[in-house]
Write an enzyme that holds these catalytic residues in place. Structure first.
Site, mmCIF file in Angstrom:
data_model
loop_
_atom_site.group_PDB
_atom_site.id
_atom_site.type_symbol
_atom_site.label_atom_id
_atom_site.label_comp_id
_atom_site.label_asym_id
_atom_site.label_seq_id
_atom_site.Cartn_x
_atom_site.Cartn_y
_atom_site.Cartn_z
ATOM 1 N N ASP A 171 0.814 -1.219 0.000
ATOM 2 C CA ASP A 171 0.000 0.000 0.000
ATOM 3 C C ASP A 171 0.849 1.272 0.000
ATOM 4 O O ASP A 171 0.315 2.383 0.048
ATOM 5 C CB ASP A 171 -0.965 0.009 1.194
ATOM 6 C CG ASP A 171 -0.244 0.043 2.535
ATOM 7 O OD1 ASP A 171 1.006 -0.002 2.548
ATOM 8 O OD2 ASP A 171 -0.925 0.116 3.578
ATOM 9 N N HIS A 213 16.731 26.371 -1.741
ATOM 10 C CA HIS A 213 16.325 27.114 -2.943
ATOM 11 C C HIS A 213 16.324 28.622 -2.731
ATOM 12 O O HIS A 213 16.716 29.384 -3.615
ATOM 13 C CB HIS A 213 14.940 26.649 -3.397
ATOM 14 C CG HIS A 213 14.502 27.248 -4.692
ATOM 15 N ND1 HIS A 213 15.157 27.002 -5.881
ATOM 16 C CD2 HIS A 213 13.488 28.096 -4.989
ATOM 17 C CE1 HIS A 213 14.554 27.670 -6.844
ATOM 18 N NE2 HIS A 213 13.552 28.341 -6.337
ATOM 19 N N ARG A 250 8.674 32.441 -16.995
ATOM 20 C CA ARG A 250 7.986 31.162 -16.814
ATOM 21 C C ARG A 250 6.508 31.426 -16.546
ATOM 22 O O ARG A 250 6.169 32.251 -15.704
ATOM 23 C CB ARG A 250 8.583 30.396 -15.626
ATOM 24 C CG ARG A 250 7.955 29.016 -15.420
ATOM 25 C CD ARG A 250 8.368 28.412 -14.090
ATOM 26 N NE ARG A 250 9.777 28.123 -14.023
ATOM 27 C CZ ARG A 250 10.348 26.997 -14.444
ATOM 28 N NH1 ARG A 250 9.601 26.051 -14.981
ATOM 29 N NH2 ARG A 250 11.648 26.814 -14.332
ATOM 30 N N LYS A 266 14.656 35.078 -18.222
ATOM 31 C CA LYS A 266 13.668 34.111 -18.702
ATOM 32 C C LYS A 266 12.299 34.452 -18.131
ATOM 33 O O LYS A 266 12.180 35.193 -17.151
ATOM 34 C CB LYS A 266 14.062 32.680 -18.320
ATOM 35 C CG LYS A 266 13.761 32.302 -16.886
ATOM 36 C CD LYS A 266 13.961 30.814 -16.601
ATOM 37 C CE LYS A 266 13.532 30.505 -15.157
ATOM 38 N NZ LYS A 266 13.831 29.148 -14.763
ATOM 39 N N GLN A 324 8.408 25.688 -2.207
ATOM 40 C CA GLN A 324 7.087 26.144 -1.745
ATOM 41 C C GLN A 324 7.261 26.947 -0.448
ATOM 42 O O GLN A 324 6.783 26.560 0.611
ATOM 43 C CB GLN A 324 6.163 24.935 -1.532
ATOM 44 C CG GLN A 324 5.858 24.203 -2.834
ATOM 45 C CD GLN A 324 4.845 23.096 -2.651
ATOM 46 O OE1 GLN A 324 3.879 23.248 -1.921
ATOM 47 N NE2 GLN A 324 5.061 21.978 -3.320
ATOM 48 N N GLY A 347 14.747 19.963 -16.330
ATOM 49 C CA GLY A 347 15.781 20.404 -17.259
ATOM 50 C C GLY A 347 15.308 21.402 -18.293
ATOM 51 O O GLY A 347 16.081 21.827 -19.156
ATOM 52 N N GLY A 348 14.030 21.829 -18.210
ATOM 53 C CA GLY A 348 13.480 22.744 -19.220
ATOM 54 C C GLY A 348 14.250 24.048 -19.346
ATOM 55 O O GLY A 348 14.570 24.486 -20.459
#
Length: 291
Positions: free
Chosen positions: A37, A129, A193, A191, A96, A225-226
């Protein structure tokens, strides 16, 4: 002398062993069984002595399973000591750390509460991050940087007139630090997004300063990897030399590694916060210093 024990979770067993050697600490491995499970059952293979206990486990995919295993190990360690350091080399949910769109839950603040509730007295992470994420913790947390270790590796590669590149403006500070330690200059691409679709577009126009130079694309983590693919395709049109990628956390979800290599990357260099093909830079030394 106070004893020190390192307990390695399955997600970071090799790194935990390296850390225990650097600290001259006892090492205890753990066994993991996953039930049909999806539940995790963890067993530690010895009882730690009283003293400092260090749990080492990254929370890369499957993120929730590795997080639950980390919390379980911390709770078990707390039965033996009140001094439990949770080393989470790659901290899942670190992106987040704020409410970007109305109604979004700041999950990192939930993780911070869970780590404290399970019994961690201190947390150590590598290249979180955003520094903003540290504010969600009300137990001591230390963020250590792997940039110097990555630079040391790249210095051995003898690149041609190297230039450090950040794939976006958000990573400019990291690229600047990398370039300074490397002894060269840096640029940051602009960039955009789409917050809903995740689609990335490079907004920077033609660059004059990259022609013929070997480039090091620097990022904290690579997931799909975009961004790296878009940046590489753009930079190769500017007639640069070789393009390398340096990152701390190589998640490389699905076929990300193949996509990046197909875009024309000469090499992907990452640390062992997440074990994998590209994780050639060891962070046990900087974690040992932090402890």
């Amino acid at each position: 002398m106070l004893s020190v024990t390192v307990i390695g979770g399955k997600a970071s067993e090799d790194l935990a062993k390296k850390l225990s050697k650097r600290l001259k600490a006892d090492f205890i491995s753990s066994d993991l069984r996953i039930f049909p499970d999806g539940e995790s059952k963890i067993t530690i293979n010895a009882n730690p002595k009283k003293g400092k206990i260090i749990i080492v486990n990254s929370t890369y995919p499957p993120v929730d399973s590795n997080l639950m295993q980390t919390l379980s190990l911390i709770a078990k360690a707390r039965q033996f000591s009140s001094d439990v350091i949770s080393v989470i080399p790659y901290l899942g949910y670190a992106r987040q750390d704020r409410e970007f769109l109305p109604g979004e839950i700041v999950t990192l603040s939930v993780i911070a509460k869970l780590l404290k509730a399970s019994g961690a007295s201190k947390v150590i992470v590598v290249d979180i991050h955003s520094q903003m994420g540290l504010k969600h913790f009300d137990i001591p947390i230390k963020n250590v940087s792997a940039v110097q270790e990555l630079v040391n590796h790249f210095k051995k590669l003898k690149l041609k007139d190297p230039l450090v590149v950040s794939p976006d403006l958000g990573g400019a500070t990291r690229a600047e630090e990398f370039a300074k330690l490397y002894g060269t200059d840096f640029i940051a691409l602009k960039k955009q997004r789409d917050r809903k679709t995740g689609k990335v577009e490079i907004m920077t126009l033609n660059l004059d300063g990259v022609k013929g130079r070997d480039l090091v694309l620097v990022d904290d983590m690579i997931s799909t990897g975009g961004s790296i693919v878009k940046a590489t395709e753009f930079l190769r049109k500017q007639k640069c030399g070789k393009v390398y990628v340096a990152c701390t956390h190589a998640l490389l979800i699905d076929s990300a590694e193949n996509k990046i290599r197909k875009a024309g990357i000469s090499g992907i260099i990452s640390t062992n916060t997440i074990p994998g093909n590209t994780s050639v830079v060891d962070v046990s030394g900087i974690i040992a210093k932090a402890i």
